[in-house]
Design a protein around this motif. Structure first.
Motif, mmCIF file in Angstrom:
data_model
loop_
_atom_site.group_PDB
_atom_site.id
_atom_site.type_symbol
_atom_site.label_atom_id
_atom_site.label_comp_id
_atom_site.label_asym_id
_atom_site.label_seq_id
_atom_site.Cartn_x
_atom_site.Cartn_y
_atom_site.Cartn_z
ATOM 1 N N ARG A 1 0.827 -1.210 0.000
ATOM 2 C CA ARG A 1 0.000 0.000 0.000
ATOM 3 C C ARG A 1 0.862 1.262 0.000
ATOM 4 O O ARG A 1 0.614 2.201 -0.766
ATOM 5 C CB ARG A 1 -0.931 -0.013 1.221
ATOM 6 N N LEU A 2 1.888 1.270 0.832
ATOM 7 C CA LEU A 2 2.750 2.448 0.919
ATOM 8 C C LEU A 2 3.526 2.694 -0.371
ATOM 9 O O LEU A 2 3.683 3.839 -0.811
ATOM 10 C CB LEU A 2 3.717 2.286 2.099
ATOM 11 N N LEU A 3 4.022 1.617 -0.983
ATOM 12 C CA LEU A 3 4.796 1.771 -2.219
ATOM 13 C C LEU A 3 3.908 2.217 -3.377
ATOM 14 O O LEU A 3 4.319 3.028 -4.225
ATOM 15 C CB LEU A 3 5.507 0.466 -2.549
ATOM 16 N N LYS A 4 2.687 1.705 -3.423
ATOM 17 C CA LYS A 4 1.766 2.121 -4.486
ATOM 18 C C LYS A 4 1.375 3.585 -4.309
ATOM 19 O O LYS A 4 1.224 4.328 -5.299
ATOM 20 C CB LYS A 4 0.526 1.231 -4.490
ATOM 21 N N GLU A 5 1.224 4.011 -3.037
ATOM 22 C CA GLU A 5 0.924 5.424 -2.788
ATOM 23 C C GLU A 5 2.075 6.318 -3.230
ATOM 24 O O GLU A 5 1.861 7.423 -3.745
ATOM 25 C CB GLU A 5 0.625 5.638 -1.307
ATOM 26 N N LYS A 6 3.300 5.834 -3.046
ATOM 27 C CA LYS A 6 4.464 6.652 -3.390
ATOM 28 C C LYS A 6 4.728 6.654 -4.887
ATOM 29 O O LYS A 6 5.037 7.714 -5.472
ATOM 30 C CB LYS A 6 5.694 6.135 -2.638
ATOM 31 N N TYR A 7 4.642 5.491 -5.527
ATOM 32 C CA TYR A 7 5.067 5.382 -6.931
ATOM 33 C C TYR A 7 3.904 5.304 -7.920
ATOM 34 O O TYR A 7 4.096 5.552 -9.111
ATOM 35 C CB TYR A 7 5.975 4.156 -7.102
ATOM 36 N N ASP A 8 2.715 4.943 -7.456
ATOM 37 C CA ASP A 8 1.531 4.852 -8.301
ATOM 38 C C ASP A 8 1.706 3.839 -9.430
ATOM 39 O O ASP A 8 1.063 2.795 -9.463
ATOM 40 C CB ASP A 8 1.170 6.228 -8.860
ATOM 41 N N ASP A 9 2.622 4.116 -10.343
ATOM 42 C CA ASP A 9 2.848 3.247 -11.504
ATOM 43 C C ASP A 9 4.044 2.332 -11.243
ATOM 44 O O ASP A 9 5.070 2.791 -10.751
ATOM 45 C CB ASP A 9 3.094 4.102 -12.747
ATOM 46 N N ILE A 10 3.910 1.037 -11.594
ATOM 47 C CA ILE A 10 4.999 0.088 -11.360
ATOM 48 C C ILE A 10 6.245 0.474 -12.135
ATOM 49 O O ILE A 10 7.371 0.203 -11.705
ATOM 50 C CB ILE A 10 4.557 -1.351 -11.728
ATOM 51 N N ASP A 11 6.065 1.168 -13.283
ATOM 52 C CA ASP A 11 7.227 1.586 -14.068
ATOM 53 C C ASP A 11 8.062 2.619 -13.328
ATOM 54 O O ASP A 11 9.291 2.659 -13.481
ATOM 55 C CB ASP A 11 6.778 2.142 -15.427
#
Length: 777
Positions: A551-561
């Protein structure tokens, strides 16, 4: 052993071999193959004959010179520094020394302690995988001897259930004892040797000579048989406090009771042990912390400044040892999943008389170590117990016996069931007061929680069936998945149990929860961020911590790229990332990945400490949270920094000779109250095969080293207490939990106080407060 192979003797033997060979060849026309030859029984590493010999030596933060005065011939003087973690020498060879032809063998060298005071000397030898095994010994000032570091020998790597064993060799040389983990290396090829001192707090120096690998003589294969007498003492050696009869044991008890009855106490101390003649602060009715004139301090309930000089582990839980017997009755191995106390913290309780009828010898080696154990119908048979599991050792479970507890019954008698424990409690309280300690340390037996004579610390563990993570360096066990609701539930169960025991007592200073957890450590990324990498490798569906990280990483980076670009990875989707990514074998990591790993470790640690703090404060709002006993070798800096935001006091266990600046320089930046929850020094002259973690040459020096450590803590403005580990010597045959068989006690297995330790404790405690707060009067 000192002159077994002196330089002149070795040259004579070598010359004799050459001349003998020439004479034999001249006398008879014998072919080379027909001449019997023998492999040498030693391999010389360095004799320091010439200045050229220094070229093979690499100093490690030490000064090395040739010396012609200390030993019988020219030798190497090593002056150790106090400014670094390690100081000594390193000898590495481009071509490994081939030693297998020596058979049973050891690395040996002659040594003299030419400094002022004792030195704990460490040797490390590199074997298979170029890994280095460490062993150590305590050398007294002026002591000259030969040391041996056994590489191959009888039962050398056999698990006996003891941290170390007596020597199986009948030689004059002194055995170097295990330091750290036993790596069980193959020493057919040796890649290097090191001789050094660790983290010195005062200047020391030695002279060494005649470094060699040497064959060892035939071992005594009965070296472990009948090594313990009926009092739990070494049967095969004498020492100062050895008890020979029950009459002598009772007489010693009566003499001490008379002395304690006449103790004068410490008039300059307040009711709770604070500095009565010093500046008074706000009185809150409970212990707290405050920084006063740049010095962190505990403050006692009445407002007096307080320093916690203590003895830890005053309890029966670790006094039992495996007897080598087990029971076929499976019911004794049942573990209640609702237990809040781990196996090693439980005392000998329960009725095993029915199970004893199914006894059998499960480990003959351990059974043969004892000259005497009571029959099951003997009056002292009540000191048998059962351990359902062990952390390590040859017995995963089995019967145990407490010689210490049996000796208490012998000393004080039993006027009613267990009355000797009541006597022990009273004597222990009076000893602590008489010796000048201001509190009990961690692992205090709950039987002391209702006392109103000596402050104490309570303790607990969070155990249960919650999910776990691995740091990759799981010395005592895996780490909890702190986002698992079951972990939170178990934390509350633990603190509620502790709260009932201490009953809001103002004599309870604070609460320790958990100990020496596997946080990782500083250094290589895989070590420092092992918990994070392990969580990332898991499926978020099964790992609550992984789900939070996702959850935290998706909030920070949004896109996997975007994550891929920063971490230099190539993940196809968040779904792939969520199912588990393995970075544990990566050779390098991008700066962004390491920065995020540091951030996620902080998130993890913050959750752990907030859960524990909240659980404590909910049911014990008046008591301090003392942290969880960090180690300097196994705690990442991020975790240390997070802990001070939640714990009232940051706690460390530190096994060295004192508080050295090289290790604890970070306290200036941390600027928080810190307590040393464990430290110890031991000696072999008590009959224990293993001195401990820090080695003294004898009891007198052991006591002096205790004083030096205590003073180094008193002098540190951040340290608010220091706790000696522990009250009672370990069983000689190893405590059941993990085999520790250290001379760590202020009292022996027969409950006799060590006079040198008591003397130094009283002397040091006389001016403890004046020394610490000298500028605050």
């Amino acid at each position: 052993m000192k002159n077994r192979h002196s330089k002149s003797t070795k040259r004579f033997l070598l010359l004799g071999t050459i001349i003998g060979g020439l004479c034999a060849c001249g006398a008879e026309n014998t072919s080379r193959e027909e001449v019997p030859t023998e492999e040498p029984d030693s391999i010389i590493v360095n004799r320091f004959d010439t200045r050229e010999s220094l070229k093979t030596i690499t100093p490690i933060n030490a000064t090395v010179t040739l010396d012609n005065t200390a030993l019988e011939s020219q030798a190497l003087k090593i002056e150790f520094t106090t400014q670094t973690f390690l100081s000594g020498i390193y000898i590495k060879t481009e071509t490994p020394w081939e030693t297998s032809h020596l058979g049973n063998r050891a690395f040996m060298f002659d040594v003299k302690n030419t400094g002022q005071g004792p030195v704990m000397l460490v040797a490390a030898v590199g074997g298979s995988g170029n890994q280095y095994q460490r062993r150590a010994i305590g050398l007294d000032e002026g002591q000259t001897t030969t040391l041996y570091f056994e590489l191959e020998g009888y039962q050398l790597n056999e698990d006996t259930g003891m941290s170390d064993t007596p020597s199986s060799l009948k030689i004059d040389a002194l055995k170097m004892l295990q330091r750290g983990s036993n790596l069980k290396l193959d020493y057919s090829k040796v890649y290097g040797v090191k001789i050094y001192a660790e983290k010195q707090i005062r200047p020391t120096e030695i002279v060494v000579d005649n470094l060699r690998f040497e064959s060892t003589p035939e071992p005594n294969k009965d070296y472990l048989k009948n090594m313990v007498d009926k009092f739990g003492q070494r049967a095969d050696m004498d020492f100062e406090l050895k008890i020979s009869s029950e009459t002598e044991l009772k007489a010693a008890a009566e003499k001490e009771l008379e002395q304690l009855a006449n103790s004068q106490g410490w008039q300059e101390r307040s009711k709770f042990g604070g500095w009565k003649s010093g500046p008074k602060r706000e009185a809150t009715g409970f212990f707290r912390t405050e920084k006063v004139n740049g010095v962190w301090s505990l403050v006692a309930p009445q407002g007096y400044l307080f320093f916690s000089s203590a003895i830890a582990n005053a309890r029966m839980s670790n006094t039992s040892t495996f007897t080598g017997v087990d029971y076929r009755d499976e019911s004794v191995r049942y573990i209640n999943p609702d237990d809040v106390t781990p196996e090693d913290s439980q005392q000998i309780v329960g009725d095993y008389r029915a199970a004893q009828q199914t006894h059998y010898v499960a480990n003959q080696q351990r059974r043969s170590m004892f000259e005497w154990l009571p029959d099951y119908d003997h009056p002292l048979a009540n000191h048998y117990g059962y351990r359902r599991k062990a952390h390590k050792g040859p017995m995963p479970h089995g019967e145990v016996f407490s010689f210490y507890q049996a000796n208490l019954e012998r000393r004080y008698g039993e006027t009613s069931k267990g009355s000797y424990l009541d006597d022990w409690r009273e004597v222990t309280l009076n000893r602590m007061s008489d010796w000048g300690f201001t509190s009990f340390g961690n692992w205090t037996d709950p039987m002391f929680y209702d006392n109103e004579q000596m402050p104490y610390f309570a303790n607990g563990w969070i155990i249960g069936d919650f999910k776990t993570l691995s740091s990759g360096f799981d010395i005592w066990g895996k780490m909890p998945d702190v986002f698992d609701p079951e972990f939170v539930r178990r934390a509350n169960i633990t603190t509620e149990a502790i709260a009932k025991e201490i009953n809001n007592s103002p004599w309870c200073i604070g609460i320790f929860i958990d100990n020496e957890m596997s946080w990782g450590g500083s250094g290589p990324a895989i070590r420092q961020y092992g918990i994070v990498f392990d969580a990332l490798s898991r499926d978020a569906k099964d790992s609550p911590t992984k789900a939070v990280f996702m959850r935290l990483l998706k909030e920070k980076y949004d896109d996997i790229d975007r994550l891929n670009a920063q971490w230099q990875k190539n993940h196809a989707s968040w779904g792939e990332f969520s199912s588990g990514v393995d970075y544990k074998e990566d050779e390098s990591y991008s700066e962004s990945l390491l920065a995020d790993a540091s951030w996620l470790l902080t998130v993890y640690a913050s959750e752990y400490f907030s859960v524990v703090r909240d659980a404590i404060k909910k049911v014990m709002p008046n008591h301090m949270y003392m942290g969880n006993g960090f180690t300097t070798w196994g705690t990442a800096p991020e975790v240390r920094d997070v802990s001070k935001e939640y714990a009232d006091v940051v706690s460390y266990n530190y096994y060295q000779e004192g508080i050295d600046q090289a290790t604890f320089g970070f306290l200036d930046e941390l600027d928080a109250p810190v307590i040393i929850g464990e430290y110890l020094i031991g000696s072999e002259d008590s009959g224990h095969p293993k001195s401990g973690k820090i080695f003294a040459p004898n009891q007198k020096r052991r006591a002096e080293m205790f004083r030096n450590y205590l003073n180094s803590a008193i002098d540190n403005p951040y340290i608010v207490g220091v706790h000696w580990f522990q009250y009672i010597d370990s069983p000689i045959t190893g405590r059941a939990h993990d085999g520790e068989n250290y001379n760590v006690g202020f009292v022996t297995t027969t409950d006799i106080p060590y006079p040198h330790m008591v003397r130094e404790a009283k002397e040091t405690h006389k001016n403890m407060y004046e020394r610490r707060y000298k500028n605050m009067e």
